[in-house]
Design a protein around this motif. Sequence first.
Motif, mmCIF file in Angstrom:
data_model
loop_
_atom_site.group_PDB
_atom_site.id
_atom_site.type_symbol
_atom_site.label_atom_id
_atom_site.label_comp_id
_atom_site.label_asym_id
_atom_site.label_seq_id
_atom_site.Cartn_x
_atom_site.Cartn_y
_atom_site.Cartn_z
ATOM 1 N N ALA A 1 60.751 26.361 54.849
ATOM 2 C CA ALA A 1 61.980 25.861 54.249
ATOM 3 C C ALA A 1 61.713 25.495 52.793
ATOM 4 C CB ALA A 1 62.486 24.639 55.019
ATOM 5 N N GLU A 2 62.752 25.524 51.984
ATOM 6 C CA GLU A 2 62.618 25.219 50.564
ATOM 7 C C GLU A 2 62.078 23.803 50.364
ATOM 8 O OE1 GLU A 2 65.377 24.925 46.517
ATOM 9 O OE2 GLU A 2 66.240 25.592 48.428
ATOM 10 N N GLY A 3 61.076 23.692 49.502
ATOM 11 C CA GLY A 3 60.499 22.389 49.198
ATOM 12 C C GLY A 3 59.347 21.982 50.086
ATOM 13 N N PHE A 4 58.937 22.850 51.025
ATOM 14 C CA PHE A 4 57.871 22.518 51.958
ATOM 15 C C PHE A 4 56.668 23.434 51.757
ATOM 16 C CE2 PHE A 4 61.473 20.582 53.975
ATOM 17 C CZ PHE A 4 60.964 19.476 54.617
ATOM 18 N N GLU A 5 55.509 22.917 52.117
ATOM 19 C CA GLU A 5 54.279 23.689 52.161
ATOM 20 C C GLU A 5 53.738 23.669 53.583
ATOM 21 O OE1 GLU A 5 51.530 22.136 49.357
ATOM 22 O OE2 GLU A 5 52.795 22.547 47.608
ATOM 23 N N ARG A 6 52.973 24.679 53.923
ATOM 24 C CA ARG A 6 52.428 24.743 55.278
ATOM 25 C C ARG A 6 51.423 23.612 55.503
ATOM 26 N NH1 ARG A 6 53.212 28.513 58.754
ATOM 27 N NH2 ARG A 6 53.982 29.921 57.124
ATOM 28 N N TYR A 7 51.557 22.930 56.637
ATOM 29 C CA TYR A 7 50.667 21.814 56.950
ATOM 30 C C TYR A 7 49.301 22.362 57.359
ATOM 31 C CZ TYR A 7 49.191 17.279 58.777
ATOM 32 O OH TYR A 7 48.521 16.102 58.992
ATOM 33 N N PRO A 8 48.210 21.838 56.782
ATOM 34 C CA PRO A 8 46.878 22.353 57.126
ATOM 35 C C PRO A 8 46.487 21.983 58.555
ATOM 36 C CG PRO A 8 46.685 20.403 55.727
ATOM 37 C CD PRO A 8 48.146 20.761 55.768
ATOM 38 N N LEU A 9 45.965 22.949 59.273
ATOM 39 C CA LEU A 9 45.518 22.720 60.641
ATOM 40 C C LEU A 9 44.007 22.643 60.746
ATOM 41 C CD1 LEU A 9 47.972 25.115 62.521
ATOM 42 C CD2 LEU A 9 48.207 22.658 62.101
ATOM 43 N N THR A 10 43.311 22.900 59.642
ATOM 44 C CA THR A 10 41.860 22.798 59.610
ATOM 45 C C THR A 10 41.444 22.052 58.349
ATOM 46 O OG1 THR A 10 41.642 24.932 58.485
ATOM 47 C CG2 THR A 10 41.544 24.939 60.904
ATOM 48 N N SER A 11 40.233 21.532 58.361
ATOM 49 C CA SER A 11 39.728 20.777 57.222
ATOM 50 C C SER A 11 39.228 21.714 56.128
ATOM 51 C CB SER A 11 38.575 19.861 57.660
ATOM 52 O OG SER A 11 38.984 18.957 58.659
ATOM 53 N N PRO A 12 39.453 21.367 54.876
ATOM 54 C CA PRO A 12 38.966 22.207 53.781
ATOM 55 C C PRO A 12 37.481 21.995 53.485
ATOM 56 C CG PRO A 12 40.136 20.321 52.899
ATOM 57 C CD PRO A 12 40.278 20.236 54.392
ATOM 58 N N LYS A 13 36.873 20.995 54.110
ATOM 59 C CA LYS A 13 35.472 20.690 53.819
ATOM 60 C C LYS A 13 34.651 20.649 55.102
ATOM 61 C CE LYS A 13 37.286 16.009 53.564
ATOM 62 N NZ LYS A 13 37.637 14.913 52.653
ATOM 63 N N ARG A 14 33.327 20.821 54.932
ATOM 64 C CA ARG A 14 32.396 20.764 56.050
ATOM 65 C C ARG A 14 31.162 19.986 55.610
ATOM 66 N NH1 ARG A 14 32.410 26.880 58.650
ATOM 67 N NH2 ARG A 14 34.666 27.263 58.436
ATOM 68 N N VAL A 15 30.485 19.398 56.585
ATOM 69 C CA VAL A 15 29.235 18.710 56.267
ATOM 70 C C VAL A 15 28.078 19.681 56.490
ATOM 71 C CG1 VAL A 15 30.182 16.464 56.883
ATOM 72 C CG2 VAL A 15 28.952 17.807 58.619
ATOM 73 N N SER A 16 26.954 19.388 55.875
ATOM 74 C CA SER A 16 25.736 20.189 56.039
ATOM 75 C C SER A 16 24.688 19.313 56.726
ATOM 76 C CB SER A 16 25.212 20.668 54.674
ATOM 77 O OG SER A 16 26.157 21.498 54.045
ATOM 78 N N GLY A 17 24.233 19.755 57.875
ATOM 79 C CA GLY A 17 23.261 18.975 58.625
ATOM 80 C C GLY A 17 22.766 19.744 59.827
ATOM 81 N N ARG A 18 22.319 19.048 60.839
ATOM 82 C CA ARG A 18 21.796 19.696 62.033
ATOM 83 C C ARG A 18 22.936 20.293 62.850
ATOM 84 N NH1 ARG A 18 18.138 17.150 67.003
ATOM 85 N NH2 ARG A 18 18.206 19.059 68.287
ATOM 86 N N THR A 19 22.749 21.522 63.296
ATOM 87 C CA THR A 19 23.754 22.223 64.092
ATOM 88 C C THR A 19 23.423 22.113 65.575
ATOM 89 O OG1 THR A 19 24.230 23.804 62.325
ATOM 90 C CG2 THR A 19 24.825 24.439 64.570
ATOM 91 N N HIS A 20 24.409 21.743 66.360
ATOM 92 C CA HIS A 20 24.258 21.627 67.816
ATOM 93 C C HIS A 20 25.129 22.685 68.484
ATOM 94 C CE1 HIS A 20 22.236 17.608 67.717
ATOM 95 N NE2 HIS A 20 22.847 17.579 66.545
ATOM 96 N N ARG A 21 24.533 23.412 69.422
ATOM 97 C CA ARG A 21 25.246 24.459 70.136
ATOM 98 C C ARG A 21 25.768 23.936 71.473
ATOM 99 N NH1 ARG A 21 26.359 28.759 66.704
ATOM 100 N NH2 ARG A 21 24.601 28.992 65.271
ATOM 101 N N VAL A 22 26.674 24.719 72.056
ATOM 102 C CA VAL A 22 27.231 24.360 73.354
ATOM 103 C C VAL A 22 26.159 24.430 74.418
ATOM 104 C CG1 VAL A 22 28.952 24.988 75.088
ATOM 105 C CG2 VAL A 22 29.499 25.207 72.662
ATOM 106 N N ARG A 23 26.141 23.462 75.329
ATOM 107 C CA ARG A 23 25.157 23.417 76.408
ATOM 108 C C ARG A 23 25.623 24.313 77.555
ATOM 109 N NH1 ARG A 23 23.868 17.584 78.555
ATOM 110 N NH2 ARG A 23 22.628 17.571 76.643
ATOM 111 N N GLY A 24 24.676 25.002 78.183
ATOM 112 C CA GLY A 24 25.007 25.797 79.363
ATOM 113 C C GLY A 24 24.738 27.268 79.165
ATOM 114 N N LEU A 25 23.724 27.790 79.858
ATOM 115 C CA LEU A 25 23.369 29.192 79.731
ATOM 116 C C LEU A 25 24.419 30.104 80.361
ATOM 117 C CD1 LEU A 25 19.543 28.997 80.563
ATOM 118 C CD2 LEU A 25 20.621 29.166 78.307
ATOM 119 N N HIS A 26 25.252 29.527 81.244
ATOM 120 C CA HIS A 26 26.223 30.342 81.962
ATOM 121 C C HIS A 26 27.452 30.672 81.110
ATOM 122 C CE1 HIS A 26 27.548 26.192 82.355
ATOM 123 N NE2 HIS A 26 28.773 26.649 82.567
ATOM 124 N N LEU A 27 27.588 30.011 79.977
ATOM 125 C CA LEU A 27 28.765 30.243 79.135
ATOM 126 C C LEU A 27 28.705 31.631 78.506
ATOM 127 C CD1 LEU A 27 29.076 26.775 77.373
ATOM 128 C CD2 LEU A 27 30.450 27.651 79.250
#
Length: 249
Positions: free
Chosen positions: A146-172
Amino acid sequence: RDVADRRLRHRLRFERGLSYGVQAVYDRMSPTHAHCVFWADCLDSRAAAVRDDLLSTVRGLAADGPTVEELRGETESLRKAVSDPANAGTFTYGFASDELGGARKLTPEALMEGRAAVRPEDVAGVLSEALETLLLTTPESAGGLAEGFERYPLTSPKRVSGRTHRVRGLHLRGELRKARLVVADDGVSLISPRDEAITILFSECCAVLRWVDGRRVLWGEDGFSLEVEPDFWRSGSEVVRRIDAGVSD
């Protein structure tokens, strides 16, 4: 709210036949802020017309305010409500909410006097300010923005840098295995299988929900939230410890 509710119902339901259910809800969040929602049901093919009429009605009130007759009707409705014993519970709830929320305490008489003193320009000024924080939700069938509106962000524009953790479970299998949780000294990022992120920085975390099983939900000042269940992630207990340390600083 009631004036807008009546105008919307008259326009959308009785005048144009676009919607059957038109509703309005007003919740006071603090002595100076409130959350007001207007919504209407409709067929997909009529979504754009309902959206445009809703916006036109609300913007019209913000520009000119209600009429003197509409305000007089609001005052009379309040007078009848105050004098009706059946509404005692409703007003008791309101007065208790004022007490707990720190709002100015008003007697029924003072409430009546305040309502009678409201002018069209008062309403227009308040609503004009409220429109600066207006959010609009429509189905895809409504078309573009609609006129005068912008799309609402559904994700963050920034990310942190650090240790990455994966999903647990070999069956996935499949896409779920691509999800990851990144924990750093300054915050947490949840990365979806589509490589979209939700990030909560500890310095911008305004609320934390804690459960005895270790689950944590973080709320950021930008409105995003992030839930962490330790059993879902490898080294999940470490993740929770780092979150607790980060938000306690």
